[in-house]
Design an enzyme around this catalytic site. Structure first.
Site, mmCIF file in Angstrom:
data_model
loop_
_atom_site.group_PDB
_atom_site.id
_atom_site.type_symbol
_atom_site.label_atom_id
_atom_site.label_comp_id
_atom_site.label_asym_id
_atom_site.label_seq_id
_atom_site.Cartn_x
_atom_site.Cartn_y
_atom_site.Cartn_z
ATOM 1 N N ARG A 47 0.800 -1.218 0.000
ATOM 2 C CA ARG A 47 0.000 0.000 0.000
ATOM 3 C C ARG A 47 0.836 1.272 0.000
ATOM 4 O O ARG A 47 0.675 2.116 -0.877
ATOM 5 C CB ARG A 47 -0.939 0.016 1.217
ATOM 6 C CG ARG A 47 -1.891 1.205 1.192
ATOM 7 C CD ARG A 47 -2.777 1.248 2.425
ATOM 8 N NE ARG A 47 -3.682 0.109 2.489
ATOM 9 C CZ ARG A 47 -4.559 -0.089 3.476
ATOM 10 N NH1 ARG A 47 -4.621 0.785 4.473
ATOM 11 N NH2 ARG A 47 -5.347 -1.136 3.486
ATOM 12 N N TYR A 56 -17.486 12.726 -14.486
ATOM 13 C CA TYR A 56 -17.399 13.893 -15.372
ATOM 14 C C TYR A 56 -16.078 13.951 -16.141
ATOM 15 O O TYR A 56 -16.033 14.443 -17.257
ATOM 16 C CB TYR A 56 -17.548 15.187 -14.568
ATOM 17 C CG TYR A 56 -18.867 15.310 -13.858
ATOM 18 C CD1 TYR A 56 -20.065 15.327 -14.575
ATOM 19 C CD2 TYR A 56 -18.925 15.417 -12.474
ATOM 20 C CE1 TYR A 56 -21.287 15.437 -13.922
ATOM 21 C CE2 TYR A 56 -20.136 15.522 -11.811
ATOM 22 C CZ TYR A 56 -21.317 15.540 -12.537
ATOM 23 O OH TYR A 56 -22.512 15.640 -11.899
ATOM 24 N N HIS A 97 -8.104 -4.293 -7.744
ATOM 25 C CA HIS A 97 -7.881 -3.539 -6.503
ATOM 26 C C HIS A 97 -9.200 -3.365 -5.754
ATOM 27 O O HIS A 97 -9.863 -2.319 -5.873
ATOM 28 C CB HIS A 97 -7.277 -2.171 -6.862
ATOM 29 C CG HIS A 97 -6.627 -1.466 -5.710
ATOM 30 N ND1 HIS A 97 -5.431 -1.859 -5.171
ATOM 31 C CD2 HIS A 97 -7.008 -0.382 -4.999
ATOM 32 C CE1 HIS A 97 -5.090 -1.048 -4.193
ATOM 33 N NE2 HIS A 97 -6.037 -0.144 -4.062
#
Length: 750
Positions: free
Chosen positions: A36, A127, A82
């Protein structure tokens, strides 16, 4: 289940709680560290970044394809590789697309991807649109060429690359930061051309030191054009140890009396800078600045205008103050901690880091060449079969037509391998008819030459290094650019004292009897002519400069100081000093003085004791003041008197009984604090009963006149008359003329 049925724990694994919690915490820690928070030295990516890039390549979102909605990419990443939060994944993707966050962005975004002022202001992923940046090809170009190991995804249904075959050390180029369990990383970005040059130097000279590599890598290269002002010796030490810090400073230029800030340090917001400067202006700590403007636009991403009050403002000193007190100068921690090739986290110095990456790159190139050699050999093997078909086309066709199982017959007749036989049988008839011997032999010749070249390269360490250098130079030429962050030598920024920030102008500070203070411009102000509140009146005034401290004394013997310019204008009635200071109960302000720190002041109590003190000994920023005079019980402190020349001044003291004594200033000590020595003698019983005490005190020089003020009357004494009252310190002095034995004040005239 019945309540009376006994619980059966047979067959269950038992483990002490301490052992279980320790194992669980260690497993979690290793997961955070390895999967991570820390980037891998090989490709410089964390798992989520690697998966985003790989998912985009699988979607065909290369640098020349059409943009696709970011939500499409995030969905693929979460669904296939993931299984974590979508917002965290999208934020990682946004970071890789922001040119002000990444030195070499990996994602090419379309839409609102945030701004330098507010990096978190990006639009939602439904968007925005995205595709891979051209630079990302350096990470993916060799992915399908047997260069990396593959492993199963989280549910075992797909394969994903464990690393990407980076062609350049991306871990240095884009850097990275992260916080794991018990460790963190802060790797600054660097310039591609400089890093490539250092890699080539290390290939040519494997024993190169960090100092020699730093001839190529001058220092970090942030996405902004702000200056790096860390001394080169400190930068070198950072690369030697893997730990350190880098200081970055904004760039400015002057246009008339305005200061234009054109570049900000990495991750610094222009809006935040304006807030910090405005806060100082509102607190009246930056009177040199009149106004602020943000004129940033598309052509000038950073253009902050600081409007100064006049052309006389020292721009360099003002900016040095802003560098020291705002984010215009910022320090970045360097901790080159990453996961090495062995799979363990480690802090690398520059040489070890490049050495390990070159080892990874050499192995990657070797795997790529071996993969290609294997493909060439397989193709040559099949071309041998194609040539056999061409030379024996009729016989091959006859075997295929007549035999139920033509494969073993073909293998036996033409001594073929199974792969060759399958290739012949899988070939369509029309292709068999078109086989041409010349084409086959030309392809064979080209592949044989390529095979020989691959074998030579794989068999020679020197050839491998030459190939690697050639590729690094080519990539640096395609994707490299000039350094953005200049490394310059600058003096350390230092915040200015308040006295340096305030313009120096003549100013008169006026103190009233009730402890109200105000300041007027100029030295021609008569404090007695000003208006006062009902029941209040003029007490004292001091002349000085607006950038000096005004020192006030109270009746308990404590001094207080504040900047003269911070007092309200004399056009009003001022403000009470009790709002600025914390005075002892019952204490009243008795006087005010202004001057230079080396000036001397005469402090005395009405008990007849006094001493000289340097003004700097009275200065304090403590609201509770500073004890400088020990006032005898029942007595009061007299207004302080500024000394013009300690060697030329005489001290004049008058008591309430009309006794006056003139003492040479050399007879009084210079002390940092205390009670002082007896100036004029007052009988003990009269002093104890407060029947006689000092009513006025001043200093005078030879040749000057002394005016006695007594109620409405006044009397001026010439210099020779004043001399008649000269005597030794501690004497009673001589009586003044009748009618002037109740002196209220003393005035000195030239």
């Amino acid at each position: 289940m019945s309540d009376n049925m006994p619980l059966d724990f047979d067959g269950l694994e038992k483990m002490p709680l301490k052992q279980y919690t320790e194992k669980a915490y260690l497993d979690y820690s290793m997961y955070v560290i390895l999967d991570r928070a820390l980037p891998n030295l090989a490709d410089g990516l964390k798992p989520v970044q690697r998966r985003i890039i790989y998912a985009m390549s699988e979607l065909g979102l290369n640098a020349t394809s059409k943009y696709k909605k970011s939500a499409r990419t995030v969905g693929d990443v979460l669904g296939k590789f993931h299984p974590h939060g979508d917002s965290a994944c999208y934020e990682a993707m946004v970071l890789m697309a922001q040119p002000f966050s990444y030195r070499y962005p990996l994602v090419d975004g379309q839409g609102n991807w945030g701004s330098q002022d507010d990096p978190k202001s990006f639009a939602a992923m439904r968007y925005t649109e995205s595709r891979m940046a051209g630079y990302a090809q350096l990470l993916l170009a060799e992915l399908g060429q047997g260069t990396v190991d593959w492993g199963p995804n989280f549910d075992g249904t797909l394969q994903e690359p464990e690393l990407l075959p980076a062609r350049l050390p991306n871990v240095l180029l884009n850097g990275g930061s992260g916080i794991a369990v018990g460790m963190a990383t802060d790797i600054p970005p660097h310039n591609l051309r400089e890093v490539a040059s250092a890699c080539i130097r290390l290939l040519d000279q494997p024993k190169s030191t960090v100092e020699q590599l730093c001839e190529h890598i001058k220092g970090p290269d942030y996405p902004t054009e702000a200056e790096i002002i860390t001394p080169r010796s400190e930068i070198l030490n950072t690369y030697l140890t893997g730990h350190g810090s880098i200081r970055s400073r904004a760039v400015f230029e002057k246009e008339g009396s305005d200061i234009i800030i054109t570049a900000l340090p990495y991750q610094v917001s222009g809006a935040r800078i304006l807030e910090q400067i405005a806060a100082q202006m509102q607190a009246k700590k930056l009177p040199l600045v009149e106004d602020l403007r943000d004129e940033s636009d598309h052509e000038n991403p950073v253009r902050l205008v600081v409007v100064t009050r006049s052309n006389r403002v020292d721009t360099k000193r003002l900016m040095a103050h802003l560098f020291a007190t705002t984010d215009l100068e910022r320090s970045y921690r360097v901790n080159m901690n990453m996961i090495g090739l062995e799979g363990r986290p480690q802090v690398f110095d520059l040489r070890s880091l490049l050495k390990q990456w070159l080892k990874f790159r050499l192995e990657t190139v070797r795997r790529r060449l071996e993969f290609r050699l294997d493909k060439v050999n397989k193709r040559l093997h099949l071309l041998d079969a194609a040539l056999i078909v061409f030379l024996n086309l009729d016989e091959v066709i006859a075997i295929i037509r007549k035999e139920d199982k033509p494969k073993p017959v073909l293998i036996k007749r033409f001594k073929l391998s199974e792969e060759q036989a399958d290739y012949i049988l899988d070939t369509r008839l029309r292709q068999l008819a078109r086989l041409e011997e010349m084409k086959i032999r030309e392809e064979q010749q080209a592949l044989v030459e390529e095979r020989d070249q691959l074998k030579k390269t794989l068999g020679s360490k020197q050839r491998m290094q030459t190939l690697l250098k050639k590729e690094i130079k080519a990539d640096a030429g395609d994707y490299g650019d000039d350094r953005r962050s200049p490394i310059v030598s600058r003096e350390a920024a230092q915040a200015l004292d308040e006295t340096d920030l305030v313009p120096s102008e003549n100013q008169t500070v006026v103190l009233s009897q009730r402890g109200w203070a105000r300041a007027a411009k100029g030295h021609d102000v008569d404090g007695r002519s000003l208006a006062y509140k009902s029941g209040d009146a003029y007490q004292a005034s001091a002349q000085g400069r607006s950038n000096q401290l005004a020192v006030f004394l109270d009746s308990s013997g404590r001094s207080y100081a504040l900047m003269a310019h911070s007092l309200p204008s004399a056009r009003g009635q001022g403000e009470p000093l009790t709002g600025r200071f914390k005075t002892p109960p019952g204490a009243e302000f008795v006087g005010v003085i202004m001057g230079e720190p080396d000036d001397h002041v005469l402090l005395a109590s009405d008990a007849g004791y006094g001493f000289f003190i340097k003004l700097e000994e009275m200065l304090t920023r403590n609201k509770t003041g500073k004890k400088v005079v020990s006032v005898p019980k029942g007595c009061r402190l007299l207004p302080p008197v500024m000394v013009r020349d300690l060697e030329k001044d005489w001290v004049v003291v008058v008591t309430t009984e009309g006794n006056m004594l003139v003492v040479d200033s050399s007879e009084l000590p210079v002390l940092p604090k205390g009670k002082g020595n007896k100036i004029i003698g007052i009988p003990s019983r009269r002093a104890a009963a407060r029947e006689e005490y000092v009513s006025a005190i001043c200093t005078i020089q030879d040749g000057e006149k002394l005016t006695l003020l007594s109620g409405q009357r006044h009397k001026t004494m010439k210099a020779d008359e004043v001399d008649e009252y000269a005597g030794e310190r501690g004497r009673r002095g001589s009586k003044l003329a009748r009618g002037f034995r109740k002196v209220d004040a003393l005035l000195v005239e030239s």
